[in-house]
Design an enzyme around this catalytic site. Sequence first.
Site, short mmCIF file in Angstrom:
data_model
loop_
_atom_site.label_atom_id
_atom_site.label_comp_id
_atom_site.label_asym_id
_atom_site.label_seq_id
_atom_site.Cartn_x
_atom_site.Cartn_y
_atom_site.Cartn_z
N HIS A 123 1.05 -0.72 -0.27
CA HIS A 123 -0.38 0.00 0.02
C HIS A 123 0.71 1.15 -0.28
O HIS A 123 0.62 2.52 -0.37
CB HIS A 123 -0.91 -0.43 1.34
N ASP A 146 -2.06 2.77 -4.70
CA ASP A 146 -3.07 2.57 -3.90
C ASP A 146 -4.29 1.56 -3.91
O ASP A 146 -4.73 0.43 -4.84
CB ASP A 146 -3.83 4.13 -4.39
#
Length: 511
Positions: free
Chosen positions: A482, A486
């Site tokens: 992450h 995204d």
Amino acid sequence: MTTEVRVPTLGESVTEATVATWFKKPGDSVAVDEMLCELETDKVTVEVPSPAAGTLVDIIAAEGETVGVDALLANIAEGDAAPAPKAKSEKKPAAKAPAAKGGASVDVMVPTLGESVSEATVSTWFKKVGDAVAQDEMLCELETDKVSVEVPAPAAGTLTEIVAAEGTTVEANAKLAVIAAGDGAAAAAPKTDGTAAEGEQYTTPPAGDGGPGRDIEDAPAAKKAMAEADLSRDQVTGSGRDGRVMKDDVAKAVAAASTAPAASAPAAAPRAPVPADDAAREERVKMTRLRQTIARRLKDAQNTAAILTTYNEVDMGAVMELRSEYKDLFEKKHGVRLGFMSFFTKACCHALKEVPEVNAEIDGTDIVYKNFVHMGIAAGTPQGLVVPVIRDADRMSFAEIEKAINEKGKRARDGKLSMAEMQGGTFTISNGGVYGSLMSSPILNPPQSGILGMHKIQDRPMVVGGQIVIRPMMYLALSYDHRIVDGKGAVTFLVRVKEALEDPRRLLMDL
């Protein structure tokens, strides 16, 4: 007169090299400008010629050693009356066989283990002190944190000393053993029709029995596996060249034995009472270096990356129908079966073009985008999980992908993958469905930023066109870093894979 052989000038900004190969051994005659050895730098390969004619007295820098410019590589005694090669004077253990009269001592060194691999564990010795060995005959097997490495004999003669016993951890280029080379060394070896060095009587096994009477040696890894499984040579059918038994043949023999009818097994002896102490019923086994590395790398991935997983499901009906319709023609033309992995590999390559951050990696404060796809295909082996890499998978056809996966998978099961074949991947696919997994969260393979988990295909009731129908469904899981990917990018990637698999024509039209 002795002439020194030194490392030549390697080129601008190049200060060191690795000794890759020696073409001569101590005692060999050499001519002027005859190639003695080959050096590898980070840019080029350099051949080192002999500066004089004579006899190679000794080798100072063995294969695998890193040397600087002008470092001493070897010594040559010039002229016809060159002295015999000198054995290196080193401290020897008390338990060793006497060196053969007139034979030169040749050190058996740890070979180059590969990029970033600095040590290994001696797992098995196939020879013992006093045994006769042929040149290139396998002496021992080393286990690194990535692959197993077999060490061949650098010369024919007698194994006079084992420096690193089984279980010993050795560094790259460490000494493993010493061989008394030359014809004279053979005199110390056991005779095939007499008495062993320890006075033990034996006879030569017939050809085909796995003994000295055979011209073809079984794979050392197979011999080790047969010993561990308590199988004799005649219980295993060899599939290698000229009937050579391979490691995979032993695995098949073990599997066949385990599925034999229970009635054929001899009556079991009465079991002893189970001791009350739990410790007496436990078994402690040292983790292999491969398992230790797997554990360390997976924990490092959790500690370093911000791992998140997103899920989706795909109707595999269209792929299954297409595969069923063309699998025979495909195999007839390309010589390989059409599986599901080529569809998933193609679908991922297409999705990675649209969402390039899933195919990127973090390097410090930079993001490195890869304009190519080196696809890692996770494969389970008896030794643990390995991830061979299919390079430039985005440029390959279905047939090329299937052939590459088939070849890499076989090499992985046989323990023959090289370090280079498991490095440089940009994205990974892991198929837990082959073991029956319905849903799981795969863990990243650093420094990659994404991994796709495939699972079991299972019939489930689905609503299609307002009707409840039974469809072959598979859960998909994308784990991603992450820090760089995204949620929108991860979901988009998984949706594109789903769309491509549910309508395989999109793969053909590059949509």
